[in-house]
Design a protein around this motif. Structure first.
Motif, short mmCIF file in Angstrom:
data_model
loop_
_atom_site.label_atom_id
_atom_site.label_comp_id
_atom_site.label_asym_id
_atom_site.label_seq_id
_atom_site.Cartn_x
_atom_site.Cartn_y
_atom_site.Cartn_z
N LYS A 1 0.85 -1.19 0.00
CA LYS A 1 0.00 0.00 0.00
C LYS A 1 0.87 1.22 0.00
O LYS A 1 2.04 1.18 0.41
N LEU A 2 0.29 2.33 -0.45
CA LEU A 2 1.06 3.56 -0.54
C LEU A 2 0.77 4.52 0.61
O LEU A 2 1.48 5.49 0.81
N GLU A 3 -0.32 4.24 1.36
CA GLU A 3 -0.69 5.14 2.45
C GLU A 3 0.35 5.11 3.57
O GLU A 3 1.04 4.12 3.78
N ARG A 4 0.36 6.19 4.31
CA ARG A 4 1.23 6.30 5.48
C ARG A 4 0.81 5.27 6.53
O ARG A 4 -0.38 5.05 6.75
N ASP A 5 1.76 4.64 7.14
CA ASP A 5 1.47 3.66 8.19
C ASP A 5 2.59 3.76 9.22
O ASP A 5 3.74 3.43 8.92
N PRO A 6 2.26 4.23 10.42
CA PRO A 6 3.33 4.45 11.40
C PRO A 6 3.98 3.15 11.89
O PRO A 6 5.00 3.20 12.56
N THR A 7 3.42 2.00 11.53
CA THR A 7 3.97 0.76 12.06
C THR A 7 4.89 0.04 11.09
O THR A 7 5.39 -1.04 11.39
N CYS A 8 5.08 0.59 9.90
CA CYS A 8 6.03 -0.07 9.00
C CYS A 8 6.64 0.94 8.04
O CYS A 8 6.14 2.04 7.85
N ALA A 9 7.75 0.51 7.42
CA ALA A 9 8.45 1.39 6.48
C ALA A 9 7.59 1.65 5.27
O ALA A 9 6.85 0.76 4.83
N PRO A 10 7.61 2.89 4.74
CA PRO A 10 6.74 3.22 3.61
C PRO A 10 7.15 2.53 2.32
O PRO A 10 8.33 2.23 2.11
N PHE A 11 6.16 2.30 1.48
CA PHE A 11 6.37 1.73 0.15
C PHE A 11 7.42 2.51 -0.61
O PHE A 11 7.40 3.75 -0.60
N GLU A 12 8.29 1.79 -1.25
CA GLU A 12 9.37 2.46 -1.98
C GLU A 12 9.32 1.97 -3.43
O GLU A 12 9.46 0.78 -3.68
N PRO A 13 9.08 2.87 -4.38
CA PRO A 13 9.01 2.42 -5.77
C PRO A 13 10.36 1.86 -6.22
O PRO A 13 11.41 2.41 -5.85
N VAL A 14 10.32 0.77 -6.94
CA VAL A 14 11.56 0.16 -7.45
C VAL A 14 11.42 0.04 -8.96
O VAL A 14 10.47 -0.55 -9.46
N ARG A 15 12.38 0.60 -9.66
CA ARG A 15 12.32 0.55 -11.13
C ARG A 15 12.62 -0.87 -11.60
O ARG A 15 13.46 -1.57 -11.04
N CYS A 16 11.92 -1.27 -12.62
CA CYS A 16 12.16 -2.63 -13.11
C CYS A 16 11.66 -2.74 -14.55
O CYS A 16 10.98 -1.84 -15.06
N ASP A 17 11.97 -3.86 -15.18
CA ASP A 17 11.47 -4.12 -16.53
C ASP A 17 10.11 -4.82 -16.49
O ASP A 17 9.24 -4.55 -17.29
N VAL A 18 10.02 -5.73 -15.53
CA VAL A 18 8.77 -6.49 -15.42
C VAL A 18 8.27 -6.40 -13.97
O VAL A 18 9.04 -6.64 -13.03
N LEU A 19 7.02 -6.04 -13.82
CA LEU A 19 6.44 -5.92 -12.48
C LEU A 19 5.35 -6.98 -12.31
O LEU A 19 4.47 -7.12 -13.16
N VAL A 20 5.44 -7.71 -11.22
CA VAL A 20 4.35 -8.64 -10.86
C VAL A 20 3.60 -7.98 -9.72
O VAL A 20 4.12 -7.86 -8.61
N THR A 21 2.39 -7.50 -10.00
CA THR A 21 1.67 -6.71 -8.99
C THR A 21 0.39 -7.40 -8.54
O THR A 21 -0.24 -8.10 -9.32
N GLU A 22 0.03 -7.19 -7.30
CA GLU A 22 -1.27 -7.64 -6.82
C GLU A 22 -2.36 -6.71 -7.37
O GLU A 22 -2.04 -5.64 -7.92
#
Lengths: 559, 370
Positions: free
Chosen positions: B113-134
């Motif tokens: 998820k992209l929302e702020r969450d004080p209990t875990c590290a925030p989502f970090e976009p990673v550049r790639c050629d192929v993305l397997v996404t939920e």
């Protein structure tokens, strides 16, 4: 509109009648009369107008969001409610309204909204409609948009019964609920002035055309321990045939005759023959009864009756082809006197003195089958039996006689309001049944939105499965979820919200009657089809055939 | 060139590196995106996860499970495949798996998820050629309110209940959402108490260094716990059982992304539903896909078909990833957004790398094993 939106969500947010009532009372206490009048109309399911076609709304929503139209449709199929789908996909309002403070300059009352915005919008050009809709979208938050969409498309239905609305208004007015229910019957509360009259503590004009609130029977089907054995002595009960017609009240007051359907619609136009016959009754008479189509000494059945009941105008030809009668079974008012508080046996005696017994010689002692009637109004015969067993035997003949079973009414009971259990029971015959195969499934709405719970079922005919009935699921919630998963997993084709599935599931289908029909591809129409159980023990190959169904048509059917 | 990830009977497999990502059967080498039961299963030879998630994974996989860790962003070589784990913002220690081999980069997002969450590290976009996404919430009707709005709504509801002497019960998954909710609400309103399943995870979070407000374990057989003032956080499986009766008069709310839909709220009979999800909403999915700059996108569990179609129309090479479970996420998989209960057997007639997994096992809260 904010107050009405809040009411909508309050009603939506609870299943407790007490909380709904509380919300309604609070709303009506605070609402300006014009708005309240409008709200009554919307809440009681009054005829709403469709100011903007939903197809345009979808199109504009796609434009505004930049989403392809197919994705809007896909979302709608998932959500199951267009007003909600659109409200959810549209961008948030430009300036978020401060909902807590309730201060929004743009907020207009419900009445003004309906009159100046929604009603007038219907006449406008498409370009103007678009302008107004888009401007409103920019202004309203999602929860307001849903309600607004529903008003705009004429599809605003809230989970409250008319009885509950009447109870709330009765509390606000300080009158008996039955009095309020009566006041609400038939006469539209068109404006704030009418709303004030509605709430007036004193009695209303006696010579209006309004019917009384209908008293409704409960099913005596063994549920909750209610069966004939629990009713006491058979002598305490009056039994009548349960006619397969259309419930109605015939109101004769002053020089007027009014025929009201149970849906509280005035149906005079559809039944001029009944209106003419009603004019022969003394003024100040209200009969409760059933409209039936009868020709040549035969009951014609509900499907013929519905060809009459839907009409605004009736041709002479139709009057001759489908003559109707009014079978009276209760007398609610005599010479202007409200008899509802009197016991049934007294009302019955007075009714018998007023309305002719119709049955000419030739019909049997129980008035089975249709009458040779001189008049279009006659008495619903009493079916008498010495014991419940004897009565049960007569009930078993009901289908042959073209009726749905028996009505049991407690002889000492007053005429109640709404569906109050205990005094009126419908003791219907066991339904007909057949095992059928699930062919198509469609997502439901409301509580079942997004779940495939509307099923189209088929039977075997010449080696193929042909569709015979569409039935809403009568399955348990957990079974619906399970069927939903199977439907999704075995979908062969998708047509919008409808999925064609691999024929795998067999359901036991119950229905009241079968008749020949030219309108259905299968050539038969089933009445009140519903699913009673999932036959997990059966393969599709073991399901019934169209011929099995045809054999259930009384008198057979031409192939 | 051969794909870096393929679907096998045991799960998502990287042939070049000979390891699995979130396998649904025991395998010798498993990289775990996060510790939810549908992604982390017992019985593998070795586990690799992001360092912040080790204790949480340990509590789920058992004390003996061999768990290796890497720091977020640190890369290692496995049989010539360069592997690194990057924050996914889903729950504590959740990671996207980046794979690099032969000049091609793949990223498997796991849940995110992209929302702020004080209990875990925030989502970090990673550049790639192929993305397997939920794609759990891959329809445009799913858009989450901000954390501030959620917090304000929760506080208002809790305060209202407290003032009326009713206990507030919020149903949320034991791992992740429960802790996030505890961190979101205003603890000055009243005591926060939690179901045992939630407490196990609260302790794992605290031991991992996450700051949470004071939370009490519901004492067994307590009477009128919290005196009508408390906020109770419990897994959905308590519905239908006797456990809720501990609290006298209650107001029960469900915290789930599915609560967006009026029909689902009504069908489930929740007076109150809070739209809170640890999955990306529709705009979040699109933003993450765009930020990855991937030209090829494989869409897994959820609304894979429509999302892939939309991406294709927008010029990407996109397709649903054919897993064994292709069913759509039904709103009635409400109990299913994440798993339910650490004590629940991670049995699975329907193992899948995604949210659908528990649809078959949990189904309706109350029927789920507790």
């Amino acid at each position: 509109m904010r107050a009405f939106t809040d009411l909508f969500w309050q009603l939506d947010g609870t299943t407790r009648t007490s909380e709904k009532l509380e919300a309604l009372v609070a709303y009506f206490r605070a609402a300006p009369p014009d708005d309240a009048a409008c709200a009554i109309d919307v809440l009681s399911g009054g005829r709403q107008i469709r100011a903007v076609p939903t197809s345009l709304l979808r199109q504009w929503a796609a434009e505004v969001t930049g989403l392809p139209p197919w994705l809007v449709e896909e979302s709608y199929a998932h959500v199951g409610d267009l007003a909600e789908t659109l409200a959810l996909i549209l961008p948030d309002p430009a300036a978020p309204a401060d909902e807590a403070a309730g201060a929004n300059e743009a907020d207009v009352g419900l009445a003004r909204l309906m009159r100046t915005t929604i009603h007038s919008l219907r006449q406008e050009t498409e370009a103007r409609k678009r302008e107004v809709v888009l401007a409103t979208w920019r202004r309203l938050a999602s929860r307001e948009r849903i309600v607004w969409h529903k008003l705009l498309t004429g599809g605003c239905r809230v989970g409250v019964s008319r009885t509950l609305v009447a109870r709330a208004l009765a509390e606000v007015a300080g009158v008996e609920p039955a009095v309020m229910a009566h006041r609400l019957m038939g006469g539209d509360v068109v404006d704030g002035e009418a709303y004030r009259r509605l709430l007036a503590p004193q009695r209303h004009d006696a010579d209006d055309r309004r019917p009384y609130p209908f008293f409704l029977a409960s099913a005596l089907d063994g549920a909750e321990g209610h069966d004939v054995a629990s009713l006491g002595g058979v002598a305490d009960w009056q039994a009548e045939w349960k006619w397969d017609g259309m419930r109605a009240q015939l109101v004769r007051r002053g020089s007027d005759v009014a025929v009201w359907s149970r849906g509280e619609e005035l149906v005079n136009e559809a039944f001029p023959d009944i209106v003419a016959a009603g004019a022969t009754l003394p003024a100040g008479t209200v009969l409760d009864g059933e409209l039936l189509a009868v020709a040549g000494g035969r009951l014609l059945g509900f499907s013929m009756l519905s060809r009459r009941s839907g009409r605004r105008t009736v041709t002479r030809r139709l009057l001759e082809d489908i003559p109707c009668v009014f079978v009276a079974y209760d007398l609610l008012e005599e010479r202007g006197e409200d008899l509802r508080g009197r016991p049934l046996h007294e009302r019955r005696l007075r009714l018998e003195a007023l309305v002719p017994t119709p049955f000419a010689a030739g019909t049997d002692a129980h008035g089975a089958g249709p009458p040779q009637v001189p008049s279009a109004i006659f008495l619903s015969p009493v079916v008498s039996a010495a014991s419940w067993t004897d009565l049960g035997l007569l009930r078993a003949e009901a289908r042959r006689r073209g009726v749905e079973g028996l009505m049991l009414k407690r002889r000492a009971s007053p005429y109640g309001v709404g569906r109050t259990r205990g005094d009126w029971w419908k003791w219907k015959i066991e339904p007909l049944e057949i095992d059928a195969v699930l062919l198509y499934a469609q997502a439901g709405h409301g509580r079942r939105a997004g779940l495939h719970s509307d099923y189209t079922l088929g039977l075997w005919h010449e080696g193929r499965l042909v569709t015979v009935a569409k039935a809403y699921s009568g399955l348990a919630d957990t079974e619906i979820v399970e069927v939903d998963r199977i439907v999704r997993a075995t979908t062969l084709e998708k047509h919008g919200p409808v999925r064609i599935c691999e024929p795998m599931l067999v359901f036991q289908l119950a229905f009241e009657a079968v008749s020949a029909s030219t309108r259905h591809k299968s050539g038969v129409a089933v009445r009140f089809p519903r699913i009673v159980r999932w036959r997990r023990d059966k393969q599709p190959s073991e399901a019934g055939t169209l011929d099995d169904l045809r054999r259930m048509i009384p008198g057979g059917v031409p192939r | 060139m051969q794909d870096l990830v393929e679907v096998t009977e045991a799960g998502l497999y990287c042939r070049q590196g000979d390891f699995f990502v979130d396998p649904w059967r025991p395998v010798p080498r498993a990289i775990i995106t996060h510790a939810h039961a549908d992604h982390a299963r017992r019985g593998c030879g070795r586990y690799l996860c992001a360092a912040p998630g080790k204790l949480v994974l340990r509590s789920r996989m058992g004390g003996q499970a061999p768990i290796d860790v890497v720091r977020h962003g640190e890369s290692i070589l496995i049989n010539g495949v360069r592997v690194s784990l990057h924050p996914a913002g889903h729950v504590l220690g959740s990671a996207q798996v980046r794979l690099e081999h032969g000049g091609t980069t793949w990223v498997v997002t796991g849940d995110y998820k992209l929302e702020r969450d004080p209990t875990c590290a925030p989502f970090e976009p990673v550049r790639c050629d192929v993305l397997v996404t939920e794609s759990t919430f891959g329809l445009p009707v799913y858009r989450w309110p901000s954390s501030e709005v959620i917090a304000a709504d929760l506080d208002r509801w809790w305060r209202g209940n407290r003032d009326a002497g009713r206990t507030s019960v919020v149903l949320a998954y034991a791992l992740g959402k429960a802790q996030r909710l505890a961190a979101l609400v205003d603890p000055s309103i009243g005591p926060i108490v939690a179901h045992g399943a939630v407490m196990t995870m609260v302790e794992a979070y605290r031991a991992s260094g996450v700051r949470l407000p004071p939370i009490d374990r519901v004492p067994p057989r307590a009477r009128r716990v919290g005196g009508g003032r408390a906020l109770v956080i419990a897994p959905p499986s308590v519905l239908g059982g006797s456990w809720l009766r501990l609290f006298g008069e209650t107001s029960v709310a469900m915290a789930s992304g599915w609560m967006t839909l009026r029909g689902v709220r009504r069908r489930r009979g929740f007076a109150q539903g809070f739209v809170v999800s640890d999955h990306a909403d529709f705009p979040g999915l699109l933003a993450a896909i765009e930020a990855s700059s991937a030209r090829r996108v494989l869409v897994t569990h959820g609304f894979a078909d429509p999302l892939a179609r939309l991406l294709r129309e927008r010029g990407l090479d996109a397709a649903p990833l054919a897993t064994r479970f292709t069913g759509e996420a039904s709103p009635d998989a409400v109990g299913v957004e994440e798993d339910d209960d650490p004590e629940a057997p991670a049995s699975g007639t329907a193992p899948s790398p995604g949210a659908d997994a528990d649809a078959a096992t949990a189904g309706i809260p109350g029927t789920a094993a507790e």
